[in-house]
Design a protein around this motif. Structure first.
Motif, PDB file in Angstrom:
ATOM      1  N   THR A 163      30.768  23.073  54.697  1.00  0.00           N
ATOM      2  CA  THR A 163      31.128  23.544  56.036  1.00  0.00           C
ATOM      3  C   THR A 163      32.632  23.468  56.247  1.00  0.00           C
ATOM      4  O   THR A 163      33.275  22.477  55.886  1.00  0.00           O
ATOM      5  CB  THR A 163      30.413  22.715  57.113  1.00  0.00           C
ATOM      6  OG1 THR A 163      29.004  22.941  57.031  1.00  0.00           O
ATOM      7  CG2 THR A 163      30.880  23.108  58.511  1.00  0.00           C
ATOM      8  N   GLN A 217      34.133  20.212  54.277  1.00  0.00           N
ATOM      9  CA  GLN A 217      33.229  19.082  54.082  1.00  0.00           C
ATOM     10  C   GLN A 217      32.075  19.487  53.167  1.00  0.00           C
ATOM     11  O   GLN A 217      31.243  20.334  53.515  1.00  0.00           O
ATOM     12  CB  GLN A 217      32.706  18.610  55.441  1.00  0.00           C
ATOM     13  CG  GLN A 217      33.837  18.123  56.352  1.00  0.00           C
ATOM     14  CD  GLN A 217      33.407  17.918  57.783  1.00  0.00           C
ATOM     15  OE1 GLN A 217      32.833  18.796  58.408  1.00  0.00           O
ATOM     16  NE2 GLN A 217      33.692  16.732  58.311  1.00  0.00           N
ATOM     17  N   MET A 220      27.718  19.130  53.995  1.00  0.00           N
ATOM     18  CA  MET A 220      27.485  18.974  55.428  1.00  0.00           C
ATOM     19  C   MET A 220      27.039  20.304  56.033  1.00  0.00           C
ATOM     20  O   MET A 220      27.682  21.334  55.812  1.00  0.00           O
ATOM     21  CB  MET A 220      28.748  18.479  56.129  1.00  0.00           C
ATOM     22  CG  MET A 220      28.550  18.198  57.620  1.00  0.00           C
ATOM     23  SD  MET A 220      30.005  17.427  58.371  1.00  0.00           S
ATOM     24  CE  MET A 220      30.013  15.834  57.547  1.00  0.00           C
ATOM     25  N   ASP A 221      25.949  20.283  56.793  1.00  0.00           N
ATOM     26  CA  ASP A 221      25.480  21.502  57.438  1.00  0.00           C
ATOM     27  C   ASP A 221      26.117  21.651  58.811  1.00  0.00           C
ATOM     28  O   ASP A 221      26.847  20.773  59.287  1.00  0.00           O
ATOM     29  CB  ASP A 221      23.947  21.534  57.522  1.00  0.00           C
ATOM     30  CG  ASP A 221      23.380  20.376  58.339  1.00  0.00           C
ATOM     31  OD1 ASP A 221      24.124  19.797  59.165  1.00  0.00           O
ATOM     32  OD2 ASP A 221      22.198  20.051  58.148  1.00  0.00           O
ATOM     33  N   HIS A 222      25.827  22.779  59.478  1.00  0.00           N
ATOM     34  CA  HIS A 222      26.488  23.056  60.750  1.00  0.00           C
ATOM     35  C   HIS A 222      26.015  22.128  61.866  1.00  0.00           C
ATOM     36  O   HIS A 222      26.747  21.888  62.827  1.00  0.00           O
ATOM     37  CB  HIS A 222      26.264  24.521  61.152  1.00  0.00           C
ATOM     38  CG  HIS A 222      24.849  24.856  61.507  1.00  0.00           C
ATOM     39  ND1 HIS A 222      23.893  25.128  60.553  1.00  0.00           N
ATOM     40  CD2 HIS A 222      24.222  24.950  62.710  1.00  0.00           C
ATOM     41  CE1 HIS A 222      22.745  25.390  61.146  1.00  0.00           C
ATOM     42  NE2 HIS A 222      22.920  25.285  62.448  1.00  0.00           N
ATOM     43  N   LEU A 223      24.804  21.578  61.735  1.00  0.00           N
ATOM     44  CA  LEU A 223      24.302  20.681  62.783  1.00  0.00           C
ATOM     45  C   LEU A 223      25.108  19.375  62.817  1.00  0.00           C
ATOM     46  O   LEU A 223      25.530  18.921  63.887  1.00  0.00           O
ATOM     47  CB  LEU A 223      22.826  20.392  62.551  1.00  0.00           C
ATOM     48  CG  LEU A 223      21.886  21.602  62.637  1.00  0.00           C
ATOM     49  CD1 LEU A 223      20.459  21.204  62.268  1.00  0.00           C
ATOM     50  CD2 LEU A 223      21.932  22.203  64.045  1.00  0.00           C
ATOM     51  N   THR A 224      25.314  18.784  61.649  1.00  0.00           N
ATOM     52  CA  THR A 224      26.103  17.553  61.585  1.00  0.00           C
ATOM     53  C   THR A 224      27.548  17.825  61.969  1.00  0.00           C
ATOM     54  O   THR A 224      28.180  17.031  62.680  1.00  0.00           O
ATOM     55  CB  THR A 224      26.034  16.947  60.177  1.00  0.00           C
ATOM     56  OG1 THR A 224      24.670  16.738  59.814  1.00  0.00           O
ATOM     57  CG2 THR A 224      26.780  15.625  60.119  1.00  0.00           C
ATOM     58  N   ALA A 225      28.084  18.950  61.499  1.00  0.00           N
ATOM     59  CA  ALA A 225      29.464  19.298  61.853  1.00  0.00           C
ATOM     60  C   ALA A 225      29.598  19.484  63.360  1.00  0.00           C
ATOM     61  O   ALA A 225      30.610  19.097  63.959  1.00  0.00           O
ATOM     62  CB  ALA A 225      29.879  20.568  61.115  1.00  0.00           C
ATOM     63  N   GLU A 227      27.844  17.976  65.686  1.00  0.00           N
ATOM     64  CA  GLU A 227      27.828  16.657  66.311  1.00  0.00           C
ATOM     65  C   GLU A 227      29.219  16.025  66.267  1.00  0.00           C
ATOM     66  O   GLU A 227      29.676  15.424  67.253  1.00  0.00           O
ATOM     67  CB  GLU A 227      26.820  15.750  65.600  1.00  0.00           C
ATOM     68  CG  GLU A 227      25.359  16.143  65.824  1.00  0.00           C
ATOM     69  CD  GLU A 227      24.418  15.235  65.050  1.00  0.00           C
ATOM     70  OE1 GLU A 227      24.921  14.348  64.315  1.00  0.00           O
ATOM     71  OE2 GLU A 227      23.193  15.408  65.178  1.00  0.00           O
ATOM     72  N   ARG A 228      29.890  16.159  65.133  1.00  0.00           N
ATOM     73  CA  ARG A 228      31.227  15.577  65.005  1.00  0.00           C
ATOM     74  C   ARG A 228      32.240  16.329  65.862  1.00  0.00           C
ATOM     75  O   ARG A 228      33.157  15.731  66.434  1.00  0.00           O
ATOM     76  CB  ARG A 228      31.652  15.573  63.541  1.00  0.00           C
ATOM     77  CG  ARG A 228      30.751  14.716  62.670  1.00  0.00           C
ATOM     78  CD  ARG A 228      31.306  14.499  61.290  1.00  0.00           C
ATOM     79  NE  ARG A 228      30.451  13.616  60.513  1.00  0.00           N
ATOM     80  CZ  ARG A 228      30.768  13.122  59.326  1.00  0.00           C
ATOM     81  NH1 ARG A 228      31.926  13.430  58.775  1.00  0.00           N
ATOM     82  NH2 ARG A 228      29.937  12.324  58.686  1.00  0.00           N
ATOM     83  N   THR A 255      29.479  27.473  58.148  1.00  0.00           N
ATOM     84  CA  THR A 255      28.799  26.833  57.022  1.00  0.00           C
ATOM     85  C   THR A 255      28.456  27.875  55.969  1.00  0.00           C
ATOM     86  O   THR A 255      28.058  28.998  56.294  1.00  0.00           O
ATOM     87  CB  THR A 255      27.521  26.118  57.495  1.00  0.00           C
ATOM     88  OG1 THR A 255      27.888  25.070  58.386  1.00  0.00           O
ATOM     89  CG2 THR A 255      26.742  25.537  56.330  1.00  0.00           C
TER      90      THR A 255
END
Length: 302
Positions: A163, A217, A220-225, A227-228, A255
């Motif tokens: 991502t 990153q 890392m998928d777009h959901l975790t990205a 969140e950050r 992503t």
């Protein structure tokens, strides 16, 4: 240790500057790759006792991904800052002060992380091939594009996602006009430090525009990205500028799935368009750009 011309001389110059700025007794670069097991100290300024080497290697081996510190048995404060050099070459910095010196602060951690990032680029790419932004100490756009493409090649082999996150500082020009260019530069330097502190050692952080930073990153998928990105948007990093000049961010997220034809330039373009959409609505949010044929976005309201 012999110095290899300008390359090693430049590394020692960076280490000496850090030692002077942070009031250190010594500083060393540790190489934890398999071929350096017998001699992990790649560079060193100051007298490095065997106990410090063992402490530094132990802290780095734990793989925390963040600066960490301990007090050695002889009461020396010891701080380590890890990295991962391409291709997955572990190591990092170990810093120490004289016995019974003051403890480490968050500012010390940030400074060590900044120098570790700079040395990671220098050692990983070689002097003369590295593009460093002089203000923030981060790699520049050219280096980011080249390095991210190498990450993409490895991710395709591993069938893993990656991502790209683009962080655009909202209305930095307004800060420059109202408070002066020096304050605007402070915002950029502090933003660089914040991003370095948030990422993993294997992530790639760079300044890719006048008011834009990019982070690559692996895995890392777009959901975790997202969140950050949301956590970054809700932090109050620049309260000292006053309410009239509070800093917000427009963040675009793109992503890449393994095996697709997208290169890092395509991902950067997608992330940039997503950030522009956030900015057009007032900024202070994030947006995920999905590749064609989905052609849709999800976002956090500004």
């Amino acid at each position: 240790m012999p110095i290899n011309g300008d390359y090693d001389g430049s590394i020692f110059a960076v280490l000496e500057q850090l030692r002077s700025t942070a009031g250190l007794e010594g500083i060393a670069v540790l190489d934890l790759s398999p071929d350096a097991v017998a001699a992990p100290v790649a560079y060193c300024l100051g007298v490095m006792e065997a106990g410090i080497t063992d402490l530094g290697c132990g802290l780095l081996d734990r793989g925390q991904g963040r600066p960490s510190h301990v007090v050695a048995p002889d009461t020396r404060p010891v701080l380590v800052c890890p990295w991962t050099l391409p291709p997955t070459r572990p190591g990092g910095l170990v810093l120490w002060r004289a016995p019974r010196s003051r403890p480490w602060t968050d500012a010390d951690h940030d400074l060590a992380a900044a120098v570790a990032m700079l040395l990671r680029v220098v050692i990983g790419s070689g002097m003369g091939q590295v593009g460093i932004d002089r203000l923030t100490g981060l790699p520049n756009r050219r280096w980011f594009l080249d390095e991210s493409d190498r990450h993409i090649d490895r991710l395709d082999v591993d069938a893993a996602v990656g991502t790209l996150v683009l962080v655009d500082i909202d209305d930095l020009r307004g800060v420059n006009l109202a408070l002066g260019r020096e304050q605007g530069d402070r915002v950029l330097v502090r933003m660089a430090g914040q991003l370095r502190a948030m990422v993993r050692p294997s992530d790639v952080v760079a300044r890719v525009g006048a008011d834009e930073f990019a982070v690559w990153q692996d895995g890392m998928d777009h959901l975790t990205a997202a969140e950050r990105a949301d956590a970054l948007c809700t932090r109050r990093l620049f309260d000292d500028l006053g309410d009239r000049h509070g800093i917000t961010f427009s963040i675009g997220i793109a992503t890449r799935s393994p095996g697709t034809a997208e290169d890092v330039r395509t991902l950067l373009r997608r992330a940039h368009m997503a950030a522009r959409e956030v900015k057009s609505k007032g900024g202070g949010g994030w947006r995920v750009s999905h590749p064609e044929p989905m052609s849709r976005c999800s976002d956090r309201p500004a």
